[in-house]
Motif scaffolding. Structure first.
Motif, mmCIF file in Angstrom:
data_model
loop_
_atom_site.group_PDB
_atom_site.id
_atom_site.type_symbol
_atom_site.label_atom_id
_atom_site.label_comp_id
_atom_site.label_asym_id
_atom_site.label_seq_id
_atom_site.Cartn_x
_atom_site.Cartn_y
_atom_site.Cartn_z
ATOM 1 N N GLN A 1 0.841 -1.264 0.177
ATOM 2 C CA GLN A 1 0.012 -0.051 -0.081
ATOM 3 C C GLN A 1 0.807 1.331 0.048
ATOM 4 O OE1 GLN A 1 -2.304 1.669 3.472
ATOM 5 N NE2 GLN A 1 -4.016 0.634 2.123
ATOM 6 N N ILE A 2 0.972 1.802 -1.197
ATOM 7 C CA ILE A 2 1.927 2.886 -1.451
ATOM 8 C C ILE A 2 1.312 4.255 -1.224
ATOM 9 C CG2 ILE A 2 3.725 3.865 -3.075
ATOM 10 C CD1 ILE A 2 3.432 1.060 -4.359
ATOM 11 N N ASP A 3 1.925 5.002 -0.482
ATOM 12 C CA ASP A 3 1.714 6.489 -0.214
ATOM 13 C C ASP A 3 2.931 7.212 -0.922
ATOM 14 O OD1 ASP A 3 -0.771 5.804 0.788
ATOM 15 O OD2 ASP A 3 -0.123 6.534 3.090
ATOM 16 N N TRP A 4 2.562 8.599 -1.425
ATOM 17 C CA TRP A 4 3.796 9.094 -1.923
ATOM 18 C C TRP A 4 3.457 10.908 -1.515
ATOM 19 C CZ3 TRP A 4 4.922 8.044 -7.896
ATOM 20 C CH2 TRP A 4 5.920 8.839 -8.364
ATOM 21 N N ILE A 5 4.681 11.159 -1.188
ATOM 22 C CA ILE A 5 4.707 12.510 -0.893
ATOM 23 C C ILE A 5 5.386 13.369 -2.091
ATOM 24 C CG2 ILE A 5 6.000 14.488 0.619
ATOM 25 C CD1 ILE A 5 5.960 12.591 2.834
ATOM 26 N N ALA A 6 4.677 14.514 -2.656
ATOM 27 C CA ALA A 6 4.916 15.069 -3.811
ATOM 28 C C ALA A 6 4.543 16.524 -3.877
ATOM 29 C CB ALA A 6 3.979 14.467 -5.182
ATOM 30 N N GLU A 7 5.408 17.430 -4.372
ATOM 31 C CA GLU A 7 5.090 18.742 -4.713
ATOM 32 C C GLU A 7 3.693 18.906 -4.882
ATOM 33 O OE1 GLU A 7 5.912 22.919 -3.861
ATOM 34 O OE2 GLU A 7 7.203 21.170 -3.380
ATOM 35 N N GLU A 8 2.929 19.940 -4.388
ATOM 36 C CA GLU A 8 1.634 20.144 -4.810
ATOM 37 C C GLU A 8 1.226 20.313 -6.591
ATOM 38 O OE1 GLU A 8 0.244 23.406 -2.649
ATOM 39 O OE2 GLU A 8 1.557 24.797 -3.647
ATOM 40 N N VAL B 1 2.937 18.227 -0.669
ATOM 41 C CA VAL B 1 3.563 19.479 0.068
ATOM 42 C C VAL B 1 3.802 20.639 -0.703
ATOM 43 C CG1 VAL B 1 5.064 17.564 1.287
ATOM 44 C CG2 VAL B 1 5.817 18.468 -0.728
ATOM 45 N N ALA B 2 4.208 21.681 -0.239
ATOM 46 C CA ALA B 2 4.262 23.198 -1.036
ATOM 47 C C ALA B 2 5.710 23.586 -0.686
ATOM 48 C CB ALA B 2 3.017 23.880 -0.584
ATOM 49 N N HIS B 3 6.518 23.014 -0.535
ATOM 50 C CA HIS B 3 7.934 23.426 -0.365
ATOM 51 C C HIS B 3 8.251 24.603 -1.178
ATOM 52 C CE1 HIS B 3 12.410 23.569 0.220
ATOM 53 N NE2 HIS B 3 12.222 23.144 1.517
ATOM 54 N N ARG B 4 7.900 24.644 -2.390
ATOM 55 C CA ARG B 4 8.230 25.816 -3.340
ATOM 56 C C ARG B 4 7.616 27.106 -2.853
ATOM 57 N NH1 ARG B 4 8.998 23.230 -9.824
ATOM 58 N NH2 ARG B 4 10.616 21.654 -9.069
ATOM 59 N N ARG B 5 6.300 26.965 -2.575
ATOM 60 C CA ARG B 5 5.700 27.898 -2.006
ATOM 61 C C ARG B 5 6.029 28.278 -0.478
ATOM 62 N NH1 ARG B 5 0.883 27.617 0.433
ATOM 63 N NH2 ARG B 5 0.340 25.744 -0.202
ATOM 64 N N ALA C 1 1.988 32.840 9.019
ATOM 65 C CA ALA C 1 1.047 32.163 9.762
ATOM 66 C C ALA C 1 0.529 30.989 8.752
ATOM 67 C CB ALA C 1 -0.186 32.956 10.339
ATOM 68 N N ARG C 2 0.242 31.295 7.682
ATOM 69 C CA ARG C 2 -0.520 30.061 7.046
ATOM 70 C C ARG C 2 0.664 28.789 6.597
ATOM 71 N NH1 ARG C 2 -2.171 30.709 0.370
ATOM 72 N NH2 ARG C 2 -2.733 28.443 0.124
ATOM 73 N N THR C 3 1.835 29.397 6.135
ATOM 74 C CA THR C 3 2.709 28.468 6.096
ATOM 75 C C THR C 3 3.031 27.527 7.381
ATOM 76 O OG1 THR C 3 3.794 29.862 4.250
ATOM 77 C CG2 THR C 3 5.110 27.930 5.544
ATOM 78 N N ARG C 4 3.030 27.968 8.363
ATOM 79 C CA ARG C 4 3.235 27.339 9.635
ATOM 80 C C ARG C 4 2.090 26.421 9.847
ATOM 81 N NH1 ARG C 4 4.581 32.494 11.998
ATOM 82 N NH2 ARG C 4 2.870 32.328 13.295
ATOM 83 N N GLN C 5 0.918 27.002 9.695
ATOM 84 C CA GLN C 5 -0.325 26.098 9.714
ATOM 85 C C GLN C 5 -0.425 24.785 8.816
ATOM 86 O OE1 GLN C 5 -3.618 28.689 9.011
ATOM 87 N NE2 GLN C 5 -4.187 28.843 11.256
ATOM 88 N N GLU C 6 0.176 24.993 7.682
ATOM 89 C CA GLU C 6 0.217 24.105 6.553
ATOM 90 C C GLU C 6 1.443 22.929 6.996
ATOM 91 O OE1 GLU C 6 0.505 25.751 2.628
ATOM 92 O OE2 GLU C 6 -1.549 26.108 2.810
ATOM 93 N N ARG C 7 2.409 23.453 7.344
ATOM 94 C CA ARG C 7 3.484 22.501 7.927
ATOM 95 C C ARG C 7 3.138 21.727 9.145
ATOM 96 N NH1 ARG C 7 7.961 25.044 9.524
ATOM 97 N NH2 ARG C 7 7.218 27.230 9.223
ATOM 98 N N ALA C 8 2.497 22.481 10.153
ATOM 99 C CA ALA C 8 1.889 21.538 11.032
ATOM 100 C C ALA C 8 0.923 20.580 10.848
ATOM 101 C CB ALA C 8 1.431 22.605 12.122
#
Length: 330
Positions: free
Chosen positions: A34-41, A59-63, A71-78
């Protein structure tokens, strides 16, 4: 018995396409995978196209990196941190071996696999894995990815790469058009206009219409300039990835600069000619089930004659779905 797997491969578009055959291999060789994959949005659609991928974690590392402490970035990372903490994986496999991918690997729960010091592009990343694997660096990216996955799960790589994109290509009617990608993210990748026009003449003499891809206003202007005065030629509007994939799947062949979309075309099984000028095809040649040609080299672009010869070979081999790839040429 289910084997929960987390793949970390966030970007870029071409790199995610190169990863798809390794996913097919894992699904074939690992029982209950069962494969999950983390990828840029921006590219999260691509993993979702593969039938063996259970869920894509965007994830939105580029953004984020532009506004890391907002605040928005911290919320999304959390939220991402909490999502990763809620699930334990049997294997967490980092397919990038970069410090930015290690940041994600370290938040995931499970036995962490990655490249060893001599194999990783950023060797420091190897210090953060529980299991390290040796994979030869100077080899095509698809082979490198498949080899790392095979080492992590204990099987041998077999057969040609299968990109798992049959859902896009199923029941597609091929049209008498050539899809063209004349733009690139950097000016040093661009090919001379007179070369493009010679190629366009040749394609139209072979009975093909022209459809040019463009991703922004500047690329639209460039594309319109290239086909000025031609009939049976159009510049497509800016499209989403799924729409572009649909156009690629319908094209008789594609000719493009070295870009993620050119690699996607090859993965979709379309005859594809790639023009390399500011990058080397040694590590990222075009690969797919149909004819491919990776022409040129860093600092030495192919001329129009080489590209036209490859077009003829692609069209003449179109009846053979497994025509061999042409090795990189200067």
């Amino acid at each position: 018995m289910m084997t929960r797997i987390l793949i970390v491969r966030t970007s870029s578009l071409g790199d995610l396409v190169h990863m798809l055959p390794a996913i097919t291999d894992i699904a074939r060789h690992v029982a209950g995978a069962q494969i999950d994959w983390i990828a840029e949005e921006s590219f999260a659609e691509i993993p979702a196209w593969h039938p063996a991928v259970h869920q894509v974690i965007p994830v939105a590392h580029r953004r984020w990196r532009k506004h890391w402490w907002d605040a928005r970035t911290r919320q999304e990372r959390a939220a991402l941190r909490q999502r990763l903490a809620e699930r334990r994986y049997d294997v967490v496999l980092d397919m990038q071996a970069l410090l930015k991918s290690v940041w994600l690997v370290r938040q995931a729960r499970g036995r962490r696999h990655g490249l060893d010091w001599k194999s990783a592009r950023e060797p420091l990343a190897s210090l953060f894995y529980d299991v390290r694997h040796r994979v030869e660096f100077w080899q095509p990216a698809i082979i490198r990815q498949r080899t790392l996955a095979a080492a992590a799960f204990g099987y041998a790589v077999q057969g040609p790469p299968d990109f798992g994109l049959q859902a896009i290509t199923a029941d597609v009617q091929v049209q008498p058009v050539a899809l063209i990608m004349p733009s690139a993210s950097r000016d040093d990748k661009l090919w001379p206009e007179d070369h493009w026009r010679q190629v366009f003449d040749h394609l139209q003499a072979r009975g093909l219409g022209l459809r040019l891809l463009a991703g922004n206003a500047a690329e639209q202007d460039r594309a319109r300039h290239l086909i000025q005065g031609r009939s049976q030629a159009e510049v497509l509007p800016r499209l989403g990835l799924r729409q572009v994939a649909g156009h690629l799947a319908q094209a008789r062949l594609m000719v493009g600069l070295d870009s993620g979309l050119t690699h996607l075309s090859a993965g979709l099984g379309r005859p594809t000619i790639g023009i390399y000028k500011a990058s080397t095809p040694v590590r990222t040649p075009l690969q797919g089930p149909a004819y491919t040609a990776s022409l040129g080299e860093r600092g030495q672009a192919p001329d129009a004659g080489q590209v036209m010869a490859a077009i003829d070979a692609a069209l003449d081999s179109a009846r053979d779905p497994v025509a061999p790839a042409v090795p990189a040429a200067s």
